[in-house]
Design an enzyme around this catalytic site. Sequence first.
Site, PDB file in Angstrom:
ATOM      1  N   ASP A   1       5.328  -5.107   5.722  1.00 13.65           N
ATOM      2  CA  ASP A   1       6.066  -6.333   6.066  1.00 13.65           C
ATOM      3  C   ASP A   1       6.163  -7.311   4.897  1.00 13.65           C
ATOM      4  O   ASP A   1       7.145  -8.032   4.762  1.00 13.65           O
ATOM      5  CB  ASP A   1       5.502  -6.994   7.316  1.00 13.65           C
ATOM      6  CG  ASP A   1       4.004  -7.212   7.216  1.00 13.65           C
ATOM      7  OD1 ASP A   1       3.389  -6.755   6.224  1.00 13.65           O
ATOM      8  OD2 ASP A   1       3.446  -7.851   8.131  1.00 13.65           O
TER       9      ASP A   1
ATOM     10  N   THR B   1       4.376   2.393   5.530  1.00  7.95           N
ATOM     11  CA  THR B   1       2.963   1.999   5.651  1.00  7.95           C
ATOM     12  C   THR B   1       2.272   2.919   6.644  1.00  7.95           C
ATOM     13  O   THR B   1       2.877   3.302   7.647  1.00  7.95           O
ATOM     14  CB  THR B   1       2.803   0.541   6.115  1.00  7.95           C
ATOM     15  OG1 THR B   1       1.438   0.320   6.507  1.00  7.95           O
ATOM     16  CG2 THR B   1       3.681   0.185   7.306  1.00  7.95           C
TER      17      THR B   1
ATOM     18  N   GLY C   1       0.835  -1.212   0.000  1.00  7.62           N
ATOM     19  CA  GLY C   1       0.000   0.000   0.000  1.00  7.62           C
ATOM     20  C   GLY C   1       0.863   1.253   0.000  1.00  7.62           C
ATOM     21  O   GLY C   1       1.884   1.308   0.677  1.00  7.62           O
TER      22      GLY C   1
ATOM     23  N   ASP D   1      -0.004   1.987   8.517  1.00  7.93           N
ATOM     24  CA  ASP D   1      -0.540   1.179   9.623  1.00  7.93           C
ATOM     25  C   ASP D   1       0.320   1.203  10.895  1.00  7.93           C
ATOM     26  O   ASP D   1      -0.163   0.831  11.961  1.00  7.93           O
ATOM     27  CB  ASP D   1      -0.725  -0.269   9.165  1.00  7.93           C
ATOM     28  CG  ASP D   1      -1.819  -0.395   8.124  1.00  7.93           C
ATOM     29  OD1 ASP D   1      -2.575   0.569   7.949  1.00  7.93           O
ATOM     30  OD2 ASP D   1      -1.905  -1.462   7.479  1.00  7.93           O
TER      31      ASP D   1
ATOM     32  N   ARG E   1       1.080  -4.929  -5.294  1.00  6.92           N
ATOM     33  CA  ARG E   1       1.270  -6.124  -4.468  1.00  6.92           C
ATOM     34  C   ARG E   1       1.566  -7.240  -5.470  1.00  6.92           C
ATOM     35  O   ARG E   1       0.852  -7.389  -6.465  1.00  6.92           O
ATOM     36  CB  ARG E   1       0.007  -6.421  -3.660  1.00  6.92           C
ATOM     37  CG  ARG E   1      -0.380  -5.246  -2.737  1.00  6.92           C
ATOM     38  CD  ARG E   1      -1.509  -5.644  -1.790  1.00  6.92           C
ATOM     39  NE  ARG E   1      -2.230  -4.487  -1.267  1.00  6.92           N
ATOM     40  CZ  ARG E   1      -1.892  -3.785  -0.190  1.00  6.92           C
ATOM     41  NH1 ARG E   1      -0.813  -4.109   0.487  1.00  6.92           N
ATOM     42  NH2 ARG E   1      -2.623  -2.758   0.207  1.00  6.92           N
TER      43      ARG E   1
ATOM     44  N   ARG F   1      -5.610  -2.171   9.119  1.00  9.82           N
ATOM     45  CA  ARG F   1      -5.679  -3.631   8.960  1.00  9.82           C
ATOM     46  C   ARG F   1      -5.815  -4.288  10.334  1.00  9.82           C
ATOM     47  O   ARG F   1      -6.802  -4.081  10.995  1.00  9.82           O
ATOM     48  CB  ARG F   1      -4.447  -4.145   8.221  1.00  9.82           C
ATOM     49  CG  ARG F   1      -4.756  -5.387   7.382  1.00  9.82           C
ATOM     50  CD  ARG F   1      -3.511  -5.902   6.720  1.00  9.82           C
ATOM     51  NE  ARG F   1      -2.973  -4.992   5.767  1.00  9.82           N
ATOM     52  CZ  ARG F   1      -3.138  -5.087   4.446  1.00  9.82           C
ATOM     53  NH1 ARG F   1      -3.839  -6.066   3.949  1.00  9.82           N
ATOM     54  NH2 ARG F   1      -2.598  -4.223   3.630  1.00  9.82           N
TER      55      ARG F   1
ATOM     56  N   ASP G   1       2.524  -0.845  11.666  1.00  6.69           N
ATOM     57  CA  ASP G   1       2.445  -2.208  12.212  1.00  6.69           C
ATOM     58  C   ASP G   1       3.731  -3.009  12.011  1.00  6.69           C
ATOM     59  O   ASP G   1       3.697  -4.230  11.895  1.00  6.69           O
ATOM     60  CB  ASP G   1       1.256  -2.950  11.571  1.00  6.69           C
ATOM     61  CG  ASP G   1       1.400  -3.079  10.069  1.00  6.69           C
ATOM     62  OD1 ASP G   1       2.282  -2.406   9.488  1.00  6.69           O
ATOM     63  OD2 ASP G   1       0.643  -3.860   9.466  1.00  6.69           O
TER      64      ASP G   1
HETATM   65  O1  F6P Z   1      -1.687  -1.317   4.510  1.00  5.17           O
HETATM   66  C1  F6P Z   1      -2.408  -0.136   4.602  1.00  5.17           C
HETATM   67  C2  F6P Z   1      -3.864  -0.350   4.434  1.00  5.17           C
HETATM   68  O2  F6P Z   1      -4.295   0.936   4.205  1.00  5.17           O
HETATM   69  C3  F6P Z   1      -4.671  -0.994   5.542  1.00  5.17           C
HETATM   70  O3  F6P Z   1      -4.868  -0.178   6.634  1.00  5.17           O
HETATM   71  C4  F6P Z   1      -5.931  -1.372   4.815  1.00  5.17           C
HETATM   72  O4  F6P Z   1      -6.619  -2.417   5.429  1.00  5.17           O
HETATM   73  C5  F6P Z   1      -5.401  -1.784   3.491  1.00  5.17           C
HETATM   74  O5  F6P Z   1      -4.187  -1.079   3.301  1.00  5.17           O
HETATM   75  C6  F6P Z   1      -6.294  -1.551   2.324  1.00  5.17           C
HETATM   76  O6  F6P Z   1      -5.572  -1.884   1.182  1.00  5.17           O
HETATM   77  P1  F6P Z   1      -6.075  -1.894  -0.313  1.00  5.17           P
HETATM   78  O7  F6P Z   1      -7.479  -1.413  -0.332  1.00  5.17           O
HETATM   79  O8  F6P Z   1      -5.142  -0.997  -1.032  1.00  5.17           O
HETATM   80  O9  F6P Z   1      -5.909  -3.303  -0.706  1.00  5.17           O
END
Ligand code: F6P
Length: 323
Positions: free
Chosen positions: A103, A125, A11, A127, A72, A171, A129
């Site tokens: 990660d 990120t 992301g 997050d 991704r 997430r 995390d």
């Molecule tokens: O990793 C960041 C994040 O924004 C999370 O908080 C969220 O759940 C996810 O990406 C959504 O990702 P996408 O909609 O881009 O698959």
Amino acid sequence: MKRIGILTSGGDAPAMNAAIRAVARKALSAGLEAYGINYGFAGLVAGDIHKFAAADLDDSIDEGGTLLYSARYPEFAQVEGQLKGIEQLKKFGIDALVVIGGDGSYHGALRLTEHGYNTIGLPGTIDNDIPYTDFTIGFDTALNTAVEAIDKIRDTAKSHQRVFAVQVMGREAADIALWAGVATGADAIVAPGHDYDVKEIAEKLKRNRVDGKDYGIIVIAEGDANSDAAPEFLEKLKQYGDFDARAVVLGHVQRGGRPTARDRVLASKMGAYAVELLLEGKGGLAVGILDNKVQAHDITDLFNAKHQPDSSLYELNQDLSFK
Ligand code: F6P
């Protein structure tokens, strides 16, 4: 080492561009060449690679998103994908890499190091995390975006005496919810890892009404990437009282926008440090900031650790919003 490659993966996060700029500029000032790899590991495999000139990065420090695009690409977990990527590295004469992402990106970084291409991971990120770092690149901006949005929602909540359940991203991580909850003085934070009682929250909102506060703000962590966490919470809340309530899912607005100064500085520090590590011949490391000191840990250590959000924020919010 002559040429460093840079890619962003997973992301997007604000200040990824500041990190790209820092890596490229630090490399150029050390007499190296810097190559941008578009679309993360997918672009590496496809050979979507270009040389950076210092001027290419002039305007990037204040822009959100990633100028290298992101993707991704689970195929990079397979040796076949990795070997294709290595073919491209050989073709472009790239000796070492910096990978900016979450990660998932670190697995690719470790594999490249094992294949003989020293690679350093930067935590990009929203997050927050990632283990072994207090903050990730993009978290501060996302948090401020969430806080600004909740401040605006409060205006309507007050004007219409409503309860708003505002769902923030993260997430599985509760960091944005915990920080935004405290920063906006939320009546409650609902986040994974913290037991809550819907009935108790409903009683509190009712007591608030009696005491003259006739609106409410509940900050909800999306938890397990559940896109319906806020509406589901309100369904339960309404079983315990007659609330004029609305759910707001902030969503991807949190991922974009101009990075805060704090994120830009963090990204700049981390990007420059990554190049220093590569110049020392190191790879397989993840950069983090702990107690305000930029440092690196083995990527393998990160795989065996779990990020712990600052739970004291939950207790703090309970204390400060208690009625
Ligand atoms: O990793 C960041 C994040 O924004 C999370 O908080 C969220 O759940 C996810 O990406 C959504 O990702 P996408 O909609 O881009 O698959």
